[in-house]
Scaffold this motif. Sequence first.
Motif, PDB file in Angstrom:
ATOM      1  N   THR A  42     -20.792  33.350 -39.658  1.00  0.00           N
ATOM      2  CA  THR A  42     -21.576  32.150 -40.013  1.00  0.00           C
ATOM      3  C   THR A  42     -23.063  32.475 -40.068  1.00  0.00           C
ATOM      4  O   THR A  42     -23.783  31.961 -40.931  1.00  0.00           O
ATOM      5  N   ASN A  43     -23.516  33.363 -39.182  1.00  0.00           N
ATOM      6  CA  ASN A  43     -24.934  33.759 -39.246  1.00  0.00           C
ATOM      7  C   ASN A  43     -25.247  34.390 -40.599  1.00  0.00           C
ATOM      8  O   ASN A  43     -26.262  34.082 -41.222  1.00  0.00           O
ATOM      9  N   ALA A  44     -24.373  35.318 -41.046  1.00  0.00           N
ATOM     10  CA  ALA A  44     -24.620  36.002 -42.324  1.00  0.00           C
ATOM     11  C   ALA A  44     -24.691  34.964 -43.456  1.00  0.00           C
ATOM     12  O   ALA A  44     -25.548  35.061 -44.346  1.00  0.00           O
ATOM     13  N   LYS A  77     -25.401  31.674 -43.101  1.00  0.00           N
ATOM     14  CA  LYS A  77     -26.552  30.774 -42.886  1.00  0.00           C
ATOM     15  C   LYS A  77     -27.869  31.418 -43.265  1.00  0.00           C
ATOM     16  O   LYS A  77     -28.750  30.779 -43.812  1.00  0.00           O
ATOM     17  N   TYR A  78     -28.020  32.708 -42.916  1.00  0.00           N
ATOM     18  CA  TYR A  78     -29.312  33.364 -43.103  1.00  0.00           C
ATOM     19  C   TYR A  78     -29.398  34.156 -44.415  1.00  0.00           C
ATOM     20  O   TYR A  78     -30.129  35.133 -44.515  1.00  0.00           O
ATOM     21  N   THR A  79     -28.624  33.696 -45.405  1.00  0.00           N
ATOM     22  CA  THR A  79     -28.740  34.264 -46.742  1.00  0.00           C
ATOM     23  C   THR A  79     -29.038  33.095 -47.686  1.00  0.00           C
ATOM     24  O   THR A  79     -28.318  32.092 -47.638  1.00  0.00           O
ATOM     25  N   GLY A 138     -29.149  38.919 -47.088  1.00  0.00           N
ATOM     26  CA  GLY A 138     -29.975  37.732 -46.872  1.00  0.00           C
ATOM     27  C   GLY A 138     -31.399  38.017 -46.467  1.00  0.00           C
ATOM     28  O   GLY A 138     -31.967  39.046 -46.861  1.00  0.00           O
ATOM     29  N   ILE A 139     -31.956  37.133 -45.616  1.00  0.00           N
ATOM     30  CA  ILE A 139     -33.398  37.187 -45.312  1.00  0.00           C
ATOM     31  C   ILE A 139     -33.777  38.402 -44.470  1.00  0.00           C
ATOM     32  O   ILE A 139     -34.933  38.796 -44.433  1.00  0.00           O
ATOM     33  N   GLY A 140     -32.796  38.983 -43.782  1.00  0.00           N
ATOM     34  CA  GLY A 140     -33.089  40.168 -42.961  1.00  0.00           C
ATOM     35  C   GLY A 140     -33.920  39.838 -41.731  1.00  0.00           C
ATOM     36  O   GLY A 140     -34.366  38.692 -41.539  1.00  0.00           O
ATOM     37  N   ILE A 141     -34.110  40.833 -40.891  1.00  0.00           N
ATOM     38  CA  ILE A 141     -34.831  40.624 -39.625  1.00  0.00           C
ATOM     39  C   ILE A 141     -35.818  41.771 -39.434  1.00  0.00           C
ATOM     40  O   ILE A 141     -35.473  42.936 -39.626  1.00  0.00           O
ATOM     41  N   ASP A 142     -37.041  41.418 -39.055  1.00  0.00           N
ATOM     42  CA  ASP A 142     -38.037  42.450 -38.792  1.00  0.00           C
ATOM     43  C   ASP A 142     -37.595  43.289 -37.587  1.00  0.00           C
ATOM     44  O   ASP A 142     -37.055  42.761 -36.613  1.00  0.00           O
ATOM     45  N   TYR A 162     -33.181  33.170 -28.246  1.00  0.00           N
ATOM     46  CA  TYR A 162     -34.169  33.943 -28.997  1.00  0.00           C
ATOM     47  C   TYR A 162     -33.896  33.748 -30.490  1.00  0.00           C
ATOM     48  O   TYR A 162     -32.791  33.998 -30.967  1.00  0.00           O
ATOM     49  N   ARG A 163     -34.923  33.258 -31.178  1.00  0.00           N
ATOM     50  CA  ARG A 163     -34.768  33.070 -32.620  1.00  0.00           C
ATOM     51  C   ARG A 163     -35.949  33.697 -33.326  1.00  0.00           C
ATOM     52  O   ARG A 163     -37.075  33.629 -32.850  1.00  0.00           O
ATOM     53  N   VAL A 164     -35.673  34.242 -34.511  1.00  0.00           N
ATOM     54  CA  VAL A 164     -36.757  34.840 -35.284  1.00  0.00           C
ATOM     55  C   VAL A 164     -37.622  33.713 -35.841  1.00  0.00           C
ATOM     56  O   VAL A 164     -38.846  33.744 -35.779  1.00  0.00           O
ATOM     57  N   LEU A 194     -27.583  30.563 -29.302  1.00  0.00           N
ATOM     58  CA  LEU A 194     -26.747  31.216 -28.276  1.00  0.00           C
ATOM     59  C   LEU A 194     -25.688  32.133 -28.884  1.00  0.00           C
ATOM     60  O   LEU A 194     -24.997  32.852 -28.163  1.00  0.00           O
ATOM     61  N   GLY A 195     -25.561  32.069 -30.225  1.00  0.00           N
ATOM     62  CA  GLY A 195     -24.478  32.783 -30.897  1.00  0.00           C
ATOM     63  C   GLY A 195     -24.422  34.270 -30.556  1.00  0.00           C
ATOM     64  O   GLY A 195     -23.388  34.787 -30.123  1.00  0.00           O
ATOM     65  N   LEU A 196     -25.547  34.961 -30.709  1.00  0.00           N
ATOM     66  CA  LEU A 196     -25.526  36.415 -30.484  1.00  0.00           C
ATOM     67  C   LEU A 196     -25.401  36.762 -29.002  1.00  0.00           C
ATOM     68  O   LEU A 196     -24.858  37.814 -28.652  1.00  0.00           O
ATOM     69  N   ALA A 197     -25.895  35.850 -28.123  1.00  0.00           N
ATOM     70  CA  ALA A 197     -25.712  36.083 -26.674  1.00  0.00           C
ATOM     71  C   ALA A 197     -24.213  36.029 -26.358  1.00  0.00           C
ATOM     72  O   ALA A 197     -23.702  36.855 -25.586  1.00  0.00           O
ATOM     73  N   GLY A 251     -31.538  42.280 -46.211  1.00  0.00           N
ATOM     74  CA  GLY A 251     -30.254  41.924 -45.622  1.00  0.00           C
ATOM     75  C   GLY A 251     -30.012  42.615 -44.297  1.00  0.00           C
ATOM     76  O   GLY A 251     -30.848  43.385 -43.824  1.00  0.00           O
ATOM     77  N   SER A 252     -28.864  42.289 -43.718  1.00  0.00           N
ATOM     78  CA  SER A 252     -28.554  42.820 -42.382  1.00  0.00           C
ATOM     79  C   SER A 252     -27.117  43.295 -42.335  1.00  0.00           C
ATOM     80  O   SER A 252     -26.272  42.847 -43.112  1.00  0.00           O
ATOM     81  N   CYS A 253     -26.884  44.212 -41.389  1.00  0.00           N
ATOM     82  CA  CYS A 253     -25.508  44.628 -41.120  1.00  0.00           C
ATOM     83  C   CYS A 253     -25.297  44.563 -39.611  1.00  0.00           C
ATOM     84  O   CYS A 253     -25.992  45.232 -38.843  1.00  0.00           O
TER      85      CYS A 253
HETATM   86  P1  ADP Z   1     -28.761  30.841 -34.019  1.00  0.00           P
HETATM   87  O1  ADP Z   1     -27.860  29.814 -33.474  1.00  0.00           O
HETATM   88  O2  ADP Z   1     -30.196  30.466 -34.009  1.00  0.00           O
HETATM   89  O3  ADP Z   1     -28.286  31.391 -35.309  1.00  0.00           O
HETATM   90  P2  ADP Z   1     -28.001  33.399 -32.910  1.00  0.00           P
HETATM   91  O4  ADP Z   1     -28.024  33.841 -31.481  1.00  0.00           O
HETATM   92  O5  ADP Z   1     -26.706  33.380 -33.614  1.00  0.00           O
HETATM   93  O6  ADP Z   1     -28.695  31.978 -32.893  1.00  0.00           O
HETATM   94  O7  ADP Z   1     -29.008  34.303 -33.705  1.00  0.00           O
HETATM   95  C1  ADP Z   1     -30.296  34.558 -33.155  1.00  0.00           C
HETATM   96  C2  ADP Z   1     -31.317  34.735 -34.268  1.00  0.00           C
HETATM   97  O8  ADP Z   1     -31.020  35.928 -34.966  1.00  0.00           O
HETATM   98  C3  ADP Z   1     -31.246  33.665 -35.310  1.00  0.00           C
HETATM   99  O9  ADP Z   1     -32.065  32.575 -34.949  1.00  0.00           O
HETATM  100  C4  ADP Z   1     -31.782  34.378 -36.544  1.00  0.00           C
HETATM  101  O10 ADP Z   1     -33.187  34.321 -36.534  1.00  0.00           O
HETATM  102  C5  ADP Z   1     -31.374  35.822 -36.326  1.00  0.00           C
HETATM  103  N1  ADP Z   1     -30.179  36.190 -37.131  1.00  0.00           N
HETATM  104  C6  ADP Z   1     -28.905  36.266 -36.702  1.00  0.00           C
HETATM  105  N2  ADP Z   1     -28.076  36.689 -37.655  1.00  0.00           N
HETATM  106  C7  ADP Z   1     -28.868  36.909 -38.742  1.00  0.00           C
HETATM  107  C8  ADP Z   1     -28.607  37.382 -40.088  1.00  0.00           C
HETATM  108  N3  ADP Z   1     -27.390  37.710 -40.497  1.00  0.00           N
HETATM  109  N4  ADP Z   1     -29.669  37.505 -40.912  1.00  0.00           N
HETATM  110  C9  ADP Z   1     -30.907  37.185 -40.513  1.00  0.00           C
HETATM  111  N5  ADP Z   1     -31.215  36.741 -39.267  1.00  0.00           N
HETATM  112  C10 ADP Z   1     -30.208  36.605 -38.407  1.00  0.00           C
END
Ligand code: ADP
Length: 454
Positions: free
Chosen positions: A349-351, A353-355, A381-385, A397-399, A412-415, A437-439
């Motif tokens: 879902t992150n992939a 959402k963030y595309t 998608g938007i990728g991450i620094d 933690y959110r970008v 909390l998803g990635l935690a 993009g991200s992997c």
């Molecule tokens: P959220 O519920 O905010 O998505 P996550 O813990 O799942 O929280 O992700 C933390 C942060 O990581 C997100 O707020 C987003 O900024 C970044 N992120 C996660 N997955 C991606 C992705 N596929 N592409 C870009 N940024 C991502």
Amino acid sequence: MYEHYPTPDISREYKNYLYSSLWHYAKQDLRLLGFFLVIAGLIGFGIGYLILCLSLAVVLCIALRLHALYLINEWISHRPYDMPPNVPGLCGALAFNIYRAQRKERVVQANMVTLIDRAQSSLFALAEAVVITDELHQIEWWNPASEHLLGIKQQDKHNNLLGILRQPAFVEYFHNMEQHPDGIKIKSSVFEGHHVQIKLTRFGTESRLLVAYDITRVHNLEQMRKDFVDNISHELRTPLTVLSGYLETFTDQDNFNPKWQRAFDQMQSQTRRMNALVNDLLLLSRLENDRKTAKNQIVDMPALMNQLFDDAQAYNSEYGHMLNLDIDSHSDLIGSDMELASAFGNLITNAIKYTPKGSGTITIGWHDDQENGYFTVQDNGIGIDLKHLPRLTERFYRVDSARSRQTGGTGLGLAIVKHVLMQHGAYLEIESQVNQGSCFKAIFPKDRLCQNEN
Ligand code: ADP
């Protein structure tokens, strides 16, 4: 440790001094020999036995030197720390140089002993427990704090450390130190209710240095925080259920006034968000409190991947990305299916959402090699620094907080993903480039894989 006290180096001047003093002592010997020869020559000449008298003079000289050597040997064997015997000639020089080298050696030794004493007394004064074990894991040395914290006693010297610290978590850590770079927390076996943080460092061939300290206060505070989050999440659940129930009842009514529609829609989406947050908090708290390793179910990976792909397609309907499924493995996973599904689902879902809508290609993959199994989610998608990557799996933690809230993220998803993977002995690797993009790659160890029958 001992570099501050180098062993004495015989410098060039010192060597010159030794040679010149050697010549000085050799001259004494030559003078004595000369004196004996002259006396013997005169006597021999006088009595007509020149050769005999000269030979006697040489023998006397040798006897005197042998006696000097005997005295030196007596001194080295029985009184090496006393002044050397006062003998003339080269033997005297020998005794003197031995004495001088010994004194230098003693100074170095004394310095080393002082240094070791200081190091030992500072280790004795430490509140942290320090234990040294040898190649056979036997206890070689420990400080008094180890007795209080770990229960090591005087009679434990040369006993196996694993026979004293028998907790399974510690034994596992002892054999797989690389998997716990920050050490481990264990319950103290000496004080009820106390917790100890232990860190092992390998040195030499198989020797280990153990450092342990009491973390009961931090542990209790951490537990208080977890309990608080747990309780508040539970307490919020009931009012949220009531609220969403009433909201649904109101909007379902035939005489519902359309001018309230927008407000009610917002209320519903916010209660949904709060519900998601509460559910994620409860799941995370359960994962944190239940640190045991994951269950040993065989998770049918092709079925799980297809299920995830179907869910992703449903979620993707409002985003319009292209989704691909790439399975290149005959392995299943051993673990907890529900938790793995939840973690993998979060990454997918992150992939999505963030595309940016409509422009994305997202590939969900499962493959393996000789060593590991890899679950991957690749997006464009938007990728991450790069600077955000180390903190990405921290709670909340959110970008970009605004974007994350907009997309309904809880932060909390990635935690959750990190904790689920930890319970499976796996870890997350993230590669990303802004606007490219991200992997996200979940890497599972070999012992979590098993061959499927298909
Ligand atoms: P959220 O519920 O905010 O998505 P996550 O813990 O799942 O929280 O992700 C933390 C942060 O990581 C997100 O707020 C987003 O900024 C970044 N992120 C996660 N997955 C991606 C992705 N596929 N592409 C870009 N940024 C991502």
